[in-house]
Design a protein around this motif. Structure first.
Motif, PDB file in Angstrom:
ATOM      1  N   GLU A  37      32.712  14.692  35.688  1.00 22.92           N
ATOM      2  CA  GLU A  37      33.565  13.648  35.121  1.00 22.92           C
ATOM      3  C   GLU A  37      34.878  14.194  34.554  1.00 22.92           C
ATOM      4  OE1 GLU A  37      31.612  15.537  31.701  1.00 22.92           O
ATOM      5  OE2 GLU A  37      30.993  14.999  33.731  1.00 22.92           O
ATOM      6  N   VAL A  38      34.996  15.514  34.414  1.00 21.13           N
ATOM      7  CA  VAL A  38      36.187  16.117  33.815  1.00 21.13           C
ATOM      8  C   VAL A  38      37.093  16.656  34.924  1.00 21.13           C
ATOM      9  CG1 VAL A  38      37.095  17.813  32.181  1.00 21.13           C
ATOM     10  CG2 VAL A  38      34.854  16.758  31.772  1.00 21.13           C
ATOM     11  N   ARG A  39      38.296  16.091  35.030  1.00 24.46           N
ATOM     12  CA  ARG A  39      39.226  16.528  36.089  1.00 24.46           C
ATOM     13  C   ARG A  39      39.882  17.851  35.739  1.00 24.46           C
ATOM     14  NH1 ARG A  39      41.921  18.496  39.096  1.00 24.46           N
ATOM     15  NH2 ARG A  39      43.459  17.729  40.585  1.00 24.46           N
ATOM     16  N   GLU A  40      40.328  18.023  34.499  1.00 25.94           N
ATOM     17  CA  GLU A  40      41.054  19.228  34.113  1.00 25.94           C
ATOM     18  C   GLU A  40      40.150  20.161  33.319  1.00 25.94           C
ATOM     19  OE1 GLU A  40      44.602  17.747  32.153  1.00 25.94           O
ATOM     20  OE2 GLU A  40      45.724  18.059  34.001  1.00 25.94           O
ATOM     21  N   LEU A  41      39.571  21.117  34.019  1.00 25.96           N
ATOM     22  CA  LEU A  41      38.727  22.138  33.411  1.00 25.96           C
ATOM     23  C   LEU A  41      39.465  23.468  33.458  1.00 25.96           C
ATOM     24  CD1 LEU A  41      35.137  21.468  34.852  1.00 25.96           C
ATOM     25  CD2 LEU A  41      35.829  21.296  32.461  1.00 25.96           C
ATOM     26  N   PHE A  42      39.419  24.209  32.355  1.00 27.98           N
ATOM     27  CA  PHE A  42      40.120  25.484  32.277  1.00 27.98           C
ATOM     28  C   PHE A  42      39.152  26.598  31.885  1.00 27.98           C
ATOM     29  CE2 PHE A  42      43.120  22.104  31.499  1.00 27.98           C
ATOM     30  CZ  PHE A  42      44.230  22.463  32.245  1.00 27.98           C
ATOM     31  N   THR A  43      39.534  27.838  32.227  1.00 31.55           N
ATOM     32  CA  THR A  43      38.716  28.996  31.910  1.00 31.55           C
ATOM     33  C   THR A  43      39.640  30.190  31.661  1.00 31.55           C
ATOM     34  OG1 THR A  43      36.838  30.338  32.691  1.00 31.55           O
ATOM     35  CG2 THR A  43      38.440  29.622  34.345  1.00 31.55           C
ATOM     36  N   PHE A  44      39.169  31.182  30.921  1.00 28.23           N
ATOM     37  CA  PHE A  44      39.981  32.319  30.494  1.00 28.23           C
ATOM     38  C   PHE A  44      39.797  33.468  31.477  1.00 28.23           C
ATOM     39  CE2 PHE A  44      40.906  35.848  27.383  1.00 28.23           C
ATOM     40  CZ  PHE A  44      42.192  35.453  27.034  1.00 28.23           C
ATOM     41  N   GLN A  45      40.818  33.761  32.270  1.00 26.92           N
ATOM     42  CA  GLN A  45      40.723  34.810  33.294  1.00 26.92           C
ATOM     43  C   GLN A  45      41.029  36.172  32.688  1.00 26.92           C
ATOM     44  OE1 GLN A  45      42.488  34.106  37.248  1.00 26.92           O
ATOM     45  NE2 GLN A  45      43.448  36.120  37.077  1.00 26.92           N
ATOM     46  N   VAL A  46      40.061  37.101  32.815  1.00 25.81           N
ATOM     47  CA  VAL A  46      40.230  38.429  32.215  1.00 25.81           C
ATOM     48  C   VAL A  46      40.409  39.529  33.258  1.00 25.81           C
ATOM     49  CG1 VAL A  46      38.946  37.803  30.139  1.00 25.81           C
ATOM     50  CG2 VAL A  46      37.719  38.794  32.093  1.00 25.81           C
ATOM     51  N   ALA A  47      40.105  39.238  34.526  1.00 27.13           N
ATOM     52  CA  ALA A  47      40.197  40.286  35.547  1.00 27.13           C
ATOM     53  C   ALA A  47      40.184  39.683  36.941  1.00 27.13           C
ATOM     54  CB  ALA A  47      39.039  41.277  35.403  1.00 27.13           C
ATOM     55  N   VAL A  48      40.697  40.458  37.888  1.00 22.62           N
ATOM     56  CA  VAL A  48      40.577  40.111  39.307  1.00 22.62           C
ATOM     57  C   VAL A  48      40.225  41.372  40.090  1.00 22.62           C
ATOM     58  CG1 VAL A  48      42.178  38.160  39.268  1.00 22.62           C
ATOM     59  CG2 VAL A  48      43.042  40.449  39.789  1.00 22.62           C
ATOM     60  N   TRP A  49      39.522  41.167  41.179  1.00 20.19           N
ATOM     61  CA  TRP A  49      39.251  42.227  42.154  1.00 20.19           C
ATOM     62  C   TRP A  49      39.767  41.730  43.491  1.00 20.19           C
ATOM     63  CZ3 TRP A  49      37.125  46.976  41.071  1.00 20.19           C
ATOM     64  CH2 TRP A  49      36.551  47.128  39.791  1.00 20.19           C
ATOM     65  N   GLY A  50      40.376  42.613  44.274  1.00 19.18           N
ATOM     66  CA  GLY A  50      40.898  42.180  45.562  1.00 19.18           C
ATOM     67  C   GLY A  50      41.046  43.325  46.543  1.00 19.18           C
ATOM     68  N   THR A  51      41.175  42.960  47.831  1.00 18.25           N
ATOM     69  CA  THR A  51      41.385  43.974  48.862  1.00 18.25           C
ATOM     70  C   THR A  51      42.847  44.420  48.890  1.00 18.25           C
ATOM     71  OG1 THR A  51      41.803  42.275  50.544  1.00 18.25           O
ATOM     72  CG2 THR A  51      39.527  43.048  50.290  1.00 18.25           C
ATOM     73  N   PHE A  52      43.759  43.532  48.496  1.00 19.01           N
ATOM     74  CA  PHE A  52      45.190  43.844  48.417  1.00 19.01           C
ATOM     75  C   PHE A  52      45.650  44.620  49.650  1.00 19.01           C
ATOM     76  CE2 PHE A  52      43.790  43.586  43.911  1.00 19.01           C
ATOM     77  CZ  PHE A  52      44.484  42.427  43.578  1.00 19.01           C
ATOM     78  N   ARG A  53      45.625  43.940  50.783  1.00 18.40           N
ATOM     79  CA  ARG A  53      45.920  44.590  52.054  1.00 18.40           C
ATOM     80  C   ARG A  53      47.306  45.213  52.103  1.00 18.40           C
ATOM     81  NH1 ARG A  53      43.359  40.394  56.473  1.00 18.40           N
ATOM     82  NH2 ARG A  53      41.213  40.487  55.742  1.00 18.40           N
ATOM     83  N   GLU A  54      48.270  44.622  51.352  1.00 14.31           N
ATOM     84  CA  GLU A  54      49.613  45.202  51.393  1.00 14.31           C
ATOM     85  C   GLU A  54      49.624  46.618  50.829  1.00 14.31           C
ATOM     86  OE1 GLU A  54      49.432  42.573  47.636  1.00 14.31           O
ATOM     87  OE2 GLU A  54      48.613  42.636  49.667  1.00 14.31           O
ATOM     88  N   LEU A 114      42.761  42.995  33.755  1.00  9.23           N
ATOM     89  CA  LEU A 114      42.431  44.104  34.648  1.00  9.23           C
ATOM     90  C   LEU A 114      42.527  43.689  36.118  1.00  9.23           C
ATOM     91  CD1 LEU A 114      39.312  45.592  32.797  1.00  9.23           C
ATOM     92  CD2 LEU A 114      41.727  46.194  32.503  1.00  9.23           C
ATOM     93  N   VAL A 115      43.080  44.576  36.925  1.00 11.59           N
ATOM     94  CA  VAL A 115      43.145  44.375  38.369  1.00 11.59           C
ATOM     95  C   VAL A 115      42.436  45.554  39.023  1.00 11.59           C
ATOM     96  CG1 VAL A 115      44.638  44.179  40.384  1.00 11.59           C
ATOM     97  CG2 VAL A 115      45.293  43.066  38.241  1.00 11.59           C
ATOM     98  N   ASN A 116      41.349  45.262  39.723  1.00  8.70           N
ATOM     99  CA  ASN A 116      40.493  46.318  40.310  1.00  8.70           C
ATOM    100  C   ASN A 116      40.116  47.360  39.258  1.00  8.70           C
ATOM    101  OD1 ASN A 116      40.655  44.969  42.700  1.00  8.70           O
ATOM    102  ND2 ASN A 116      41.603  46.614  43.858  1.00  8.70           N
ATOM    103  N   GLY A 117      39.806  46.855  38.061  1.00  9.37           N
ATOM    104  CA  GLY A 117      39.304  47.715  36.990  1.00  9.37           C
ATOM    105  C   GLY A 117      40.356  48.417  36.176  1.00  9.37           C
ATOM    106  N   GLU A 118      41.637  48.233  36.531  1.00  5.05           N
ATOM    107  CA  GLU A 118      42.707  48.922  35.820  1.00  5.05           C
ATOM    108  C   GLU A 118      43.658  47.920  35.163  1.00  5.05           C
ATOM    109  OE1 GLU A 118      42.877  52.144  35.478  1.00  5.05           O
ATOM    110  OE2 GLU A 118      41.231  52.657  36.846  1.00  5.05           O
ATOM    111  N   PRO A 119      44.202  48.259  33.965  1.00  4.29           N
ATOM    112  CA  PRO A 119      45.164  47.358  33.323  1.00  4.29           C
ATOM    113  C   PRO A 119      46.475  47.308  34.094  1.00  4.29           C
ATOM    114  CG  PRO A 119      44.984  49.412  32.090  1.00  4.29           C
ATOM    115  CD  PRO A 119      43.908  49.444  33.140  1.00  4.29           C
ATOM    116  N   VAL A 120      47.100  46.141  34.088  1.00  2.92           N
ATOM    117  CA  VAL A 120      48.392  45.966  34.746  1.00  2.92           C
ATOM    118  C   VAL A 120      49.479  46.074  33.691  1.00  2.92           C
ATOM    119  CG1 VAL A 120      49.871  44.387  36.039  1.00  2.92           C
ATOM    120  CG2 VAL A 120      47.426  44.512  36.552  1.00  2.92           C
ATOM    121  N   VAL A 121      50.428  46.957  33.917  1.00  7.74           N
ATOM    122  CA  VAL A 121      51.511  47.176  32.954  1.00  7.74           C
ATOM    123  C   VAL A 121      52.794  46.548  33.480  1.00  7.74           C
ATOM    124  CG1 VAL A 121      52.905  48.893  31.741  1.00  7.74           C
ATOM    125  CG2 VAL A 121      50.461  49.302  32.105  1.00  7.74           C
TER     126      VAL A 121
END
Length: 220
Positions: free
Chosen positions: A97-114, A192-199
């Motif tokens: 029933e709730v359209r706008e749900l939010f969550t606190f993102q603390v990290a991402v993991w990715g293949t980052f092909r570039e 954190l991005v792939n376990g490391e802080p982004v500066v």
């Protein structure tokens, strides 16, 4: 509808041309019906490019049968019973029933092909998913309401904590109004991005990228 009938007729006519075309199938969504061939994780996968070349090379009477064939992304509908309790999408099932749900993102993991193309070591998609799920299990063991969300198209997994509605923050003032959000902002000061802080560089200084509030994705 007429789109689906046309797709069925095209499929019926094309399958006798080459035995491999028997693997073709029809996909119907809000855009209409499409005749598709092959299933791939990304457009630049070698198997996807090989299938595209195969389809474009098919000829009938010396003329290409599908000269305008192209790769396309389809949205696969998830069976709700396959969505586990640690998946972020499970919150959509719990709060339809709730359209706008939010969550606190603390990290991402990715293949980052570039980055991989530049010779940097990056995890493959299976490893990304494993690491993201392991991080969520670790956060939950420490008492946090943690979730993961796997984006197959981007090969990116995000790690989030908590669930909030629009009243939890003041977007104009950039303030968190919910006590739990204030607590999370104090406890998680680095994204954190792939376990490391982004500066990031700001005003001549290097400062860590902070976690952020994001909207929960819609159910596919």
């Amino acid at each position: 509808g007429s789109d689906q009938a046309a797709a069925v007729e095209l499929l019926r006519r094309m399958q006798p041309v080459d035995p491999r075309l028997r693997q073709a199938f029809i996909h119907t969504d809000s855009r209409g019906s499409m005749v598709l061939f092959g299933r791939h994780g990304a457009a630049d996968d070698a198997s996807a490019q090989a299938d595209l070349a195969f389809i474009k090379e098919i000829r009938l009477g010396g003329q290409p049968l599908f000269p305008r064939a192209m790769l396309t992304r389809i949205r696969v509908v998830r069976d709700p019973s396959t969505i586990g309790p640690m998946e972020l999408l499970s919150t959509r099932l719990a709060h339809p029933e709730v359209r706008e749900l939010f969550t606190f993102q603390v990290a991402v993991w990715g293949t980052f092909r570039e980055y991989a193309e530049r010779g940097q070591r990056t995890p493959d998609w299976d490893e990304v998913r494993r690491r993201a799920e392991a991080q969520v299990r670790d956060l939950r063991s420490r008492g946090y309401e943690a979730y993961y969300h796997h984006d197959d198209d981007k090969q990116l997994s995000m790690i989030t904590i908590g669930l909030f509605d629009r009243t939890a923050f003041d977007a104009q003032a950039g303030l968190y109004l919910h006590p739990m959000l204030e607590r999370l902002a104090r406890e998680f000061t680095q994204h954190l991005v792939n376990g490391e802080p982004v500066v990031m560089r700001k005003a001549g200084q290097e400062i860590p990228q902070q976690p952020l509030l994001v909207m929960v994705p819609e159910l596919p």
